[in-house]
Design a protein around this motif. Structure first.
Motif, PDB file in Angstrom:
ATOM      1  N   ILE A   1       0.844  -1.200   0.000  1.00 19.34           N
ATOM      2  CA  ILE A   1       0.000   0.000   0.000  1.00 19.34           C
ATOM      3  C   ILE A   1       0.880   1.251   0.000  1.00 19.34           C
ATOM      4  CG2 ILE A   1      -1.600   1.368   1.397  1.00 19.34           C
ATOM      5  CD1 ILE A   1      -2.904  -1.284   2.241  1.00 19.34           C
ATOM      6  N   LEU A   2       1.899   1.256   0.853  1.00 20.23           N
ATOM      7  CA  LEU A   2       2.782   2.425   0.917  1.00 20.23           C
ATOM      8  C   LEU A   2       3.519   2.647  -0.399  1.00 20.23           C
ATOM      9  CD1 LEU A   2       4.299   2.007   4.490  1.00 20.23           C
ATOM     10  CD2 LEU A   2       2.626   3.684   3.727  1.00 20.23           C
ATOM     11  N   ILE A   3       4.090   1.602  -0.950  1.00 18.66           N
ATOM     12  CA  ILE A   3       4.858   1.728  -2.194  1.00 18.66           C
ATOM     13  C   ILE A   3       3.955   2.181  -3.340  1.00 18.66           C
ATOM     14  CG2 ILE A   3       6.121   0.417  -3.947  1.00 18.66           C
ATOM     15  CD1 ILE A   3       7.218  -1.290  -1.588  1.00 18.66           C
ATOM     16  N   CYS A   4       2.801   1.548  -3.471  1.00 19.52           N
ATOM     17  CA  CYS A   4       1.899   1.896  -4.578  1.00 19.52           C
ATOM     18  C   CYS A   4       1.302   3.285  -4.402  1.00 19.52           C
ATOM     19  CB  CYS A   4       0.802   0.845  -4.705  1.00 19.52           C
ATOM     20  SG  CYS A   4       1.394  -0.717  -5.352  1.00 19.52           S
ATOM     21  N   ALA A   5       1.013   3.685  -3.169  1.00 14.41           N
ATOM     22  CA  ALA A   5       0.449   5.018  -2.951  1.00 14.41           C
ATOM     23  C   ALA A   5       1.460   6.105  -3.295  1.00 14.41           C
ATOM     24  CB  ALA A   5      -0.022   5.152  -1.504  1.00 14.41           C
ATOM     25  N   VAL A   6       2.713   5.898  -2.909  1.00 15.11           N
ATOM     26  CA  VAL A   6       3.755   6.875  -3.256  1.00 15.11           C
ATOM     27  C   VAL A   6       3.959   6.915  -4.768  1.00 15.11           C
ATOM     28  CG1 VAL A   6       6.234   7.344  -3.052  1.00 15.11           C
ATOM     29  CG2 VAL A   6       4.906   6.768  -1.022  1.00 15.11           C
ATOM     30  N   THR A   7       3.984   5.746  -5.396  1.00 15.21           N
ATOM     31  CA  THR A   7       4.135   5.689  -6.848  1.00 15.21           C
ATOM     32  C   THR A   7       2.966   6.360  -7.547  1.00 15.21           C
ATOM     33  OG1 THR A   7       5.345   3.617  -6.615  1.00 15.21           O
ATOM     34  CG2 THR A   7       4.497   4.140  -8.801  1.00 15.21           C
ATOM     35  N   TRP A   8       1.767   6.133  -7.040  1.00 14.21           N
ATOM     36  CA  TRP A   8       0.570   6.754  -7.606  1.00 14.21           C
ATOM     37  C   TRP A   8       0.668   8.271  -7.527  1.00 14.21           C
ATOM     38  CZ3 TRP A   8      -4.945   5.751  -5.230  1.00 14.21           C
ATOM     39  CH2 TRP A   8      -5.919   6.326  -6.056  1.00 14.21           C
ATOM     40  N   ALA A   9       1.092   8.780  -6.372  1.00 12.17           N
ATOM     41  CA  ALA A   9       1.190  10.230  -6.191  1.00 12.17           C
ATOM     42  C   ALA A   9       2.253  10.830  -7.116  1.00 12.17           C
ATOM     43  CB  ALA A   9       1.517  10.545  -4.738  1.00 12.17           C
ATOM     44  N   ILE A  10       3.388  10.181  -7.200  1.00 15.90           N
ATOM     45  CA  ILE A  10       4.484  10.720  -8.034  1.00 15.90           C
ATOM     46  C   ILE A  10       4.115  10.677  -9.510  1.00 15.90           C
ATOM     47  CG2 ILE A  10       6.859  10.297  -8.787  1.00 15.90           C
ATOM     48  CD1 ILE A  10       7.449   9.409  -5.904  1.00 15.90           C
ATOM     49  N   THR A  11       3.563   9.557  -9.965  1.00 14.39           N
ATOM     50  CA  THR A  11       3.239   9.450 -11.393  1.00 14.39           C
ATOM     51  C   THR A  11       2.046  10.317 -11.776  1.00 14.39           C
ATOM     52  OG1 THR A  11       1.927   7.455 -10.969  1.00 14.39           O
ATOM     53  CG2 THR A  11       4.222   7.152 -11.631  1.00 14.39           C
ATOM     54  N   SER A  12       1.126  10.540 -10.858  1.00 17.06           N
ATOM     55  CA  SER A  12       0.001  11.429 -11.166  1.00 17.06           C
ATOM     56  C   SER A  12       0.470  12.872 -11.302  1.00 17.06           C
ATOM     57  CB  SER A  12      -1.060  11.340 -10.077  1.00 17.06           C
ATOM     58  OG  SER A  12      -1.681  10.095 -10.096  1.00 17.06           O
ATOM     59  N   SER A  13       1.379  13.269 -10.418  1.00 16.09           N
ATOM     60  CA  SER A  13       1.838  14.658 -10.477  1.00 16.09           C
ATOM     61  C   SER A  13       2.776  14.914 -11.658  1.00 16.09           C
ATOM     62  CB  SER A  13       2.548  15.028  -9.177  1.00 16.09           C
ATOM     63  OG  SER A  13       3.738  14.290  -9.041  1.00 16.09           O
ATOM     64  N   SER A  14       3.434  13.860 -12.139  1.00 16.18           N
ATOM     65  CA  SER A  14       4.345  14.051 -13.271  1.00 16.18           C
ATOM     66  C   SER A  14       3.649  13.855 -14.616  1.00 16.18           C
ATOM     67  CB  SER A  14       5.532  13.087 -13.163  1.00 16.18           C
ATOM     68  OG  SER A  14       5.101  11.759 -13.318  1.00 16.18           O
ATOM     69  N   GLY A  15       2.390  13.429 -14.612  1.00 20.59           N
ATOM     70  CA  GLY A  15       1.636  13.306 -15.850  1.00 20.59           C
ATOM     71  C   GLY A  15       1.727  11.948 -16.515  1.00 20.59           C
ATOM     72  N   ASN A  16       2.302  10.969 -15.849  1.00 22.89           N
ATOM     73  CA  ASN A  16       2.404   9.624 -16.406  1.00 22.89           C
ATOM     74  C   ASN A  16       1.171   8.832 -15.963  1.00 22.89           C
ATOM     75  OD1 ASN A  16       3.170   7.189 -17.432  1.00 22.89           O
ATOM     76  ND2 ASN A  16       5.175   7.144 -16.429  1.00 22.89           N
ATOM     77  N   TYR A  17       0.095   8.948 -16.730  1.00 23.05           N
ATOM     78  CA  TYR A  17      -1.187   8.421 -16.283  1.00 23.05           C
ATOM     79  C   TYR A  17      -1.289   6.904 -16.395  1.00 23.05           C
ATOM     80  CZ  TYR A  17      -2.468  13.260 -16.106  1.00 23.05           C
ATOM     81  OH  TYR A  17      -2.494  14.577 -15.785  1.00 23.05           O
ATOM     82  N   GLN A  18      -0.526   6.308 -17.313  1.00 23.48           N
ATOM     83  CA  GLN A  18      -0.563   4.850 -17.418  1.00 23.48           C
ATOM     84  C   GLN A  18       0.042   4.210 -16.164  1.00 23.48           C
ATOM     85  OE1 GLN A  18       1.395   3.252 -20.840  1.00 23.48           O
ATOM     86  NE2 GLN A  18       0.604   1.198 -20.512  1.00 23.48           N
ATOM     87  N   SER A  19       1.150   4.720 -15.695  1.00 21.06           N
ATOM     88  CA  SER A  19       1.752   4.200 -14.464  1.00 21.06           C
ATOM     89  C   SER A  19       0.895   4.527 -13.256  1.00 21.06           C
ATOM     90  CB  SER A  19       3.150   4.779 -14.267  1.00 21.06           C
ATOM     91  OG  SER A  19       4.019   4.306 -15.266  1.00 21.06           O
ATOM     92  N   ALA A  20       0.215   5.680 -13.293  1.00 24.57           N
ATOM     93  CA  ALA A  20      -0.665   6.041 -12.185  1.00 24.57           C
ATOM     94  C   ALA A  20      -1.835   5.061 -12.082  1.00 24.57           C
ATOM     95  CB  ALA A  20      -1.179   7.465 -12.363  1.00 24.57           C
ATOM     96  N   LEU A  21      -2.367   4.644 -13.220  1.00 21.65           N
ATOM     97  CA  LEU A  21      -3.459   3.673 -13.196  1.00 21.65           C
ATOM     98  C   LEU A  21      -2.998   2.327 -12.647  1.00 21.65           C
ATOM     99  CD1 LEU A  21      -5.228   4.419 -16.589  1.00 21.65           C
ATOM    100  CD2 LEU A  21      -6.091   4.856 -14.299  1.00 21.65           C
ATOM    101  N   ARG A  22      -1.788   1.921 -13.008  1.00 25.98           N
ATOM    102  CA  ARG A  22      -1.261   0.645 -12.496  1.00 25.98           C
ATOM    103  C   ARG A  22      -0.974   0.730 -10.995  1.00 25.98           C
ATOM    104  NH1 ARG A  22       0.775  -2.902 -16.800  1.00 25.98           N
ATOM    105  NH2 ARG A  22       0.281  -1.856 -18.749  1.00 25.98           N
ATOM    106  N   ALA A  23      -0.459   1.854 -10.544  1.00 21.93           N
ATOM    107  CA  ALA A  23      -0.202   2.029  -9.118  1.00 21.93           C
ATOM    108  C   ALA A  23      -1.506   2.077  -8.334  1.00 21.93           C
ATOM    109  CB  ALA A  23       0.611   3.299  -8.881  1.00 21.93           C
ATOM    110  N   ARG A  24      -2.521   2.713  -8.910  1.00 20.60           N
ATOM    111  CA  ARG A  24      -3.825   2.752  -8.247  1.00 20.60           C
ATOM    112  C   ARG A  24      -4.414   1.356  -8.135  1.00 20.60           C
ATOM    113  NH1 ARG A  24      -8.407   6.253 -10.948  1.00 20.60           N
ATOM    114  NH2 ARG A  24      -8.169   4.600 -12.489  1.00 20.60           N
ATOM    115  N   ALA A  25      -4.273   0.559  -9.185  1.00 17.37           N
ATOM    116  CA  ALA A  25      -4.734  -0.832  -9.124  1.00 17.37           C
ATOM    117  C   ALA A  25      -3.963  -1.606  -8.058  1.00 17.37           C
ATOM    118  CB  ALA A  25      -4.580  -1.496 -10.484  1.00 17.37           C
ATOM    119  N   GLY A  26      -2.666  -1.339  -7.924  1.00 17.76           N
ATOM    120  CA  GLY A  26      -1.865  -1.986  -6.882  1.00 17.76           C
ATOM    121  C   GLY A  26      -2.339  -1.627  -5.492  1.00 17.76           C
ATOM    122  N   VAL A  27      -2.719  -0.364  -5.294  1.00 21.59           N
ATOM    123  CA  VAL A  27      -3.255   0.055  -3.989  1.00 21.59           C
ATOM    124  C   VAL A  27      -4.547  -0.693  -3.696  1.00 21.59           C
ATOM    125  CG1 VAL A  27      -4.284   1.983  -2.721  1.00 21.59           C
ATOM    126  CG2 VAL A  27      -2.172   2.322  -3.984  1.00 21.59           C
TER     127      VAL A  27
END
Length: 88
Positions: A35-61
């Motif tokens: 949860i911690l790893i995916c949430a941090v990844t989700w936040a970083i990729t969402s703010s940088s505009g990488n939406y494909q990685s953000a969707l995968r991180a959100r699914a991981g959460v």
């Protein structure tokens, strides 16, 4: 005539309970780490505009939250069944 199951007949029942408890503890620890790893990844990729990685991180959460919920429910269910079994 009283016929009841013999719960003491299974050898190593206490050891089995300890093993299951330890395995569920490991599942909960890894789920929280995920949860911690995916949430941090989700936040970083969402703010940088990488939406494909953000969707995968959100699914991981969501998967990690589901695993933690199922492991916690498994502990509660096991404790309930052990309590019911001792009352029979």
């Amino acid at each position: 005539m009283g016929i009841f199951p013999d719960f003491g007949a299974v050898g190593g029942g206490a050891d089995l309970r300890d093993i299951v408890g330890a395995l569920l503890m490991y599942v909960l620890v890894f789920a929280v780490l995920m949860i911690l790893i995916c949430a941090v990844t989700w936040a970083i990729t969402s703010s940088s505009g990488n939406y494909q990685s953000a969707l995968r991180a959100r699914a991981g959460v969501f998967v990690a939250v589901g695993a933690a919920a199922l492991a916690g429910a498994g502990v509660a269910w096991m404790n309930f069944l052990i309590g019911v079994g001792q009352q029979l």
